[in-house]
Design a protein around this motif. Structure first.
Motif, PDB file in Angstrom:
ATOM      1  N   GLY A   6      -2.465  12.806  10.626  1.00 48.12           N
ATOM      2  CA  GLY A   6      -1.243  12.023  10.608  1.00 48.12           C
ATOM      3  C   GLY A   6      -0.706  11.987   9.186  1.00 48.12           C
ATOM      4  N   PRO A   7       0.406  11.294   8.956  1.00 50.54           N
ATOM      5  CA  PRO A   7       1.030  11.257   7.621  1.00 50.54           C
ATOM      6  C   PRO A   7       0.298  10.314   6.680  1.00 50.54           C
ATOM      7  CG  PRO A   7       2.298   9.919   9.140  1.00 50.54           C
ATOM      8  CD  PRO A   7       1.193  10.545   9.958  1.00 50.54           C
ATOM      9  N   VAL A   8      -0.948  10.663   6.361  1.00 52.61           N
ATOM     10  CA  VAL A   8      -1.828   9.775   5.593  1.00 52.61           C
ATOM     11  C   VAL A   8      -2.445  10.553   4.433  1.00 52.61           C
ATOM     12  CG1 VAL A   8      -3.815   8.239   5.689  1.00 52.61           C
ATOM     13  CG2 VAL A   8      -2.364   8.515   7.711  1.00 52.61           C
ATOM     14  N   LEU A   9      -2.175  10.101   3.225  1.00 46.72           N
ATOM     15  CA  LEU A   9      -2.684  10.736   2.009  1.00 46.72           C
ATOM     16  C   LEU A   9      -3.665   9.790   1.325  1.00 46.72           C
ATOM     17  CD1 LEU A   9      -2.429  13.107  -0.050  1.00 46.72           C
ATOM     18  CD2 LEU A   9      -0.626  11.770  -1.167  1.00 46.72           C
ATOM     19  N   VAL A  10      -4.827  10.307   0.941  1.00 45.84           N
ATOM     20  CA  VAL A  10      -5.790   9.505   0.182  1.00 45.84           C
ATOM     21  C   VAL A  10      -5.858  10.053  -1.239  1.00 45.84           C
ATOM     22  CG1 VAL A  10      -7.117   8.896   2.226  1.00 45.84           C
ATOM     23  CG2 VAL A  10      -7.794  10.893   0.896  1.00 45.84           C
ATOM     24  N   VAL A  11      -5.873   9.156  -2.208  1.00 47.19           N
ATOM     25  CA  VAL A  11      -5.854   9.533  -3.625  1.00 47.19           C
ATOM     26  C   VAL A  11      -7.201   9.217  -4.250  1.00 47.19           C
ATOM     27  CG1 VAL A  11      -4.726   9.187  -5.858  1.00 47.19           C
ATOM     28  CG2 VAL A  11      -3.376   9.083  -3.740  1.00 47.19           C
ATOM     29  N   LEU A  12      -7.797  10.233  -4.863  1.00 49.58           N
ATOM     30  CA  LEU A  12      -9.056  10.087  -5.576  1.00 49.58           C
ATOM     31  C   LEU A  12      -8.832  10.486  -7.036  1.00 49.58           C
ATOM     32  CD1 LEU A  12      -9.673  11.775  -2.637  1.00 49.58           C
ATOM     33  CD2 LEU A  12     -11.959  10.964  -3.216  1.00 49.58           C
ATOM     34  N   THR A  13      -9.627   9.955  -7.933  1.00 49.69           N
ATOM     35  CA  THR A  13      -9.490  10.300  -9.346  1.00 49.69           C
ATOM     36  C   THR A  13     -10.703  11.086  -9.822  1.00 49.69           C
ATOM     37  OG1 THR A  13     -10.474   8.198 -10.027  1.00 49.69           O
ATOM     38  CG2 THR A  13      -8.072   8.283  -9.848  1.00 49.69           C
ATOM     39  N   TYR A  14     -10.502  11.870 -10.887  1.00 51.90           N
ATOM     40  CA  TYR A  14     -11.595  12.635 -11.493  1.00 51.90           C
ATOM     41  C   TYR A  14     -11.474  12.557 -13.010  1.00 51.90           C
ATOM     42  CZ  TYR A  14      -8.144  16.362 -12.353  1.00 51.90           C
ATOM     43  OH  TYR A  14      -7.059  17.079 -12.788  1.00 51.90           O
ATOM     44  N   ASP A  15     -12.602  12.816 -13.696  1.00 50.90           N
ATOM     45  CA  ASP A  15     -12.641  12.715 -15.156  1.00 50.90           C
ATOM     46  C   ASP A  15     -12.684  14.067 -15.864  1.00 50.90           C
ATOM     47  OD1 ASP A  15     -12.654   9.874 -15.152  1.00 50.90           O
ATOM     48  OD2 ASP A  15     -14.796   9.903 -14.669  1.00 50.90           O
ATOM     49  N   SER A  16     -13.108  15.123 -15.156  1.00 49.35           N
ATOM     50  CA  SER A  16     -13.189  16.458 -15.755  1.00 49.35           C
ATOM     51  C   SER A  16     -12.922  17.493 -14.678  1.00 49.35           C
ATOM     52  CB  SER A  16     -14.575  16.691 -16.370  1.00 49.35           C
ATOM     53  OG  SER A  16     -15.559  16.745 -15.349  1.00 49.35           O
TER      54      SER A  16
END
Length: 431
Positions: free
Chosen positions: A322-332
Motif C-alpha cells: 500500500g502507499p506506506v513508506l518507512v524511514v530508517l537512518t544510517y551512520d555510514s
C-alpha cells in the motif's frame, strides 16, 4: 501474430487504460504508461527477438568419436500462467508472449479481482488467428483454480507472480512432478539516499518509488534509508511533499493516489498501522483513511510515512502493499548496506547520490534490480526478477524465450561405423 496483437492493443490503449483504472484503482497516468504502454512495447520487443532466436544451433565437432552436435530448443508443453491484480496485463504478457512464441500452450489464471484486461488480451489473440485451445483463460479464486493448475500433472511449467507465501506453495507442489517454475514474488525495496544526493530530487523519487500504483507494486521502494546527519531535513521535505499528493478518482489525470483494490487489502494496511505504532514507529504524515464525501465509496488509505523505524520492526520487514513508506537512518555506507540487505526479500533497490558513489553502493545491494537516481525503470530489453525470497528466474529481457524451451542435444555420427569409434563398447562373452 504477436505483432498483430501488439498493434491492436496499442490502438485501443486509451480505452484499455481506463478499463484497468476502473477495475483495480490504479491511476490513469500509471495504467496508460505502465500497464498498457509497456505491455505493448514488451510484445513488440518479443516479436523482434523471436525472429533471430536460435531454435537450432550447431556446436563444435566432438572428437575423437567423429561426431557433430546439434542443440534443438523445443517447447515445454502446457504452461500455467498465474498473475496478480495489481499489474495484471504486464505480468501476463511476460509469461504468455515467450510461452506462445516457443510453441507452448498456455492456461492463464487471472486474479479474481482483475480479470477484464486479460480477457481482452485473449480476445485479441483469437482475432489475430491463434488456434483455439492454445491460449486459455480460466477465471476463478486462487485457492481453487490457481492451486489446481499449480498441482496439475499435465502442466510442465508454472509461471507465477504474487505473494511469497503462495510462491513457496507452488514450489513445493512443483517438486512432485519436477516441473519448471518462474516465480516473481514479494519485495521490500530499500531506497538509499546518500549524503551527497540532490535532496529535492531524491525526495520526489522516494515518494514515486513507494506511492506509484497506489503502493501496490512488488518492486516499490518501501524502505527509505537516509543519513542520520540529514535526517530532519529529509523528513521535513518528505512530509511537505507527501501532503501535496492528490488522492481521488483514478480516471482523473491529476490524481496521484487512487483507491485500494479491496476492503480486505485496505484492512490489512490499517492493521500494519496498528502494528507499527505498537512497535514504536511514529506517523509523520497520513496513517488513516481520508475524510470527505468523495471517499464514502471505495477503499481508501492515506499516503503514509513512518519515522523512528528500526530494521527489526515488522513494518520494515514485511510487505504492506500500500502507499506506506518507512524511514530508517544510517551512520555510514557500510551501515546503510547492512540495513538494506537485512531482509528476506531481494527484488528491488535504489540509490540516490553522485553516480560513482551510488554505483559502488548499488553493486553491494542484494537485489535483482537496482536503480540509480530513478525508480520503476522497466524496459523490455532488460530482465525483471529478484533474489532470495523474491523469486526464481527472470521475465523480460533478451533471454525470456529461454525460460519456455527445453534444450535437446543431438549427436550425429560422421565416422561411418561403430568399429571406428575411439571408445568402442567391449563385451565379454563370458559375462
Amino acid at each position: 501474430l504477436i505483432r498483430t496483437v501488439a498493434d491492436r492493443f496499442g490502438a485501443r490503449a486509451e480505452a484499455l487504460a481506463a478499463l484497468q483504472s476502473r477495475e483495480n484503482g490504479a491511476t490513469i497516468r500509471i495504467t496508460g504508461a505502465l500497464h498498457v504502454g509497456l505491455s505493448v512495447a514488451q510484445l513488440q520487443y518479443l516479436a523482434a527477438i523471436a525472429e533471430t532466436y536460435e531454435w537450432e544451433s550447431a556446436g563444435p565437432a566432438i572428437e575423437p568419436v567423429a561426431a557433430d552436435g546439434l542443440v534443438v530448443r523445443e517447447p515445454l508443453g502446457v504452461v500455467a500462467a498465474i498473475v496478480p491484480w495489481n499489474i495484471p496485463l504486464l505480468t501476463a504478457v511476460w509469461k504468455i508472449g515467450p510461452a506462445l512464441v516457443a510453441g507452448n500452450s498456455v492456461v492463464l489464471k487471472p486474479d479474481e479481482h482483475a480479470p477484464l484486461l486479460l480477457l481482452e488480451l485473449a480476445r485479441e489473440f483469437d482475432a489475430a488467428g491463434l488456434p483455439a485451445g492454445v491460449l486459455n483463460v480460466v477465471t476463478g479464486d486462487g485457492e481453487s483454480v490457481g492451486a489446481h493448475l499449480a498441482g496439475h500433472p499435465g502442466v510442465r511449467k508454472v509461471a507465477f507472480t504474487g505473494s511469497t507465501a503462495v510462491g513457496k506453495s507452488i514450489l513445493r507442489q512443483s517438486a512432485d512432478t519436477v516441473r519448471r517454475v518462474t516465480l516473481e514474488l514479494g519485495g521490500k525495496g530499500a531506497n538509499v539516499i546518500l549524503d551527497d544526493a540532490d535532496i529535492d530530487m531524491a525526495v520526489d523519487g522516494a515518494l514515486f518509488a513507494c506511492m506509484a500504483n497506489n503502493g501496490e507494486a512488488c518492486e516499490a521502494g518501501t524502505r527509505l534509508l537516509i543519513p542520520s546527519s540529514r535526517r530532519d531535513e529529509i523528513v521535513d521535505k518528505l512530509v511537505d511533499r507527501a501532503r501535496t499528493l492528490r488522492i481521488g478518482d483514478p480516471l482523473d489525470p491529476a490524481t496521484n493516489i487512487g483507491p485500494i483494490i479491496s476492503a480486505t487489502q485496505r484492512d490489512r494496511i490499517l492493521d500494519y498501522f496498528r502494528i507499527a505504532a505498537d512497535e514504536g514507529a511514529k506517523v509523520a504524515v497520513g496513517g488513516g483513511i481520508p475524510q470527505g464525501d468523495q471517499f464514502a465509496r471505495g477503499f481508501w488509505v492515506e499516503p503514509t510515512i513512518f519515522v523512528d523505524v528500526t530494521s527489526d520492526m515488522r513494518v520494515a520487514q514485511e510487505e504492506v502493499f500500500g502507499p506506506v513508506l518507512v524511514v530508517l537512518t544510517y551512520d555510514s555506507i557500510d551501515d546503510a548496506v547492512k540495513i538494506a540487505n537485512d531482509t528476506n526479500y531481494g527484488l528491488s533497490a535504489g540509490v540516490w547520490g553522485t553516480e560513482s558513489r551510488a554505483l559502488d553502493v548499488a553493486r553491494r545491494l542484494q537485489a535483482g534490480m537496482v536503480w540509480v537516481n530513478n525508480w520503476h525503470v522497466i524496459h523490455p530489453a532488460y530482465p525483471f526478477g529478484g533474489v532470495k525470497e523474491s523469486g526464481i528466474g527472470r521475465e523480460g529481457g533478451p533471454h525470456s524465450i529461454d525460460e519456455y524451451v527445453e534444450e535437446k542435444f543431438i549427436s550425429i555420427d560422421r565416422s561411418g561405423g561403430i568399429e571406428n569409434k575411439a571408445f568402442a563398447i567391449v563385451i565379454d562373452p563370458a559375462n
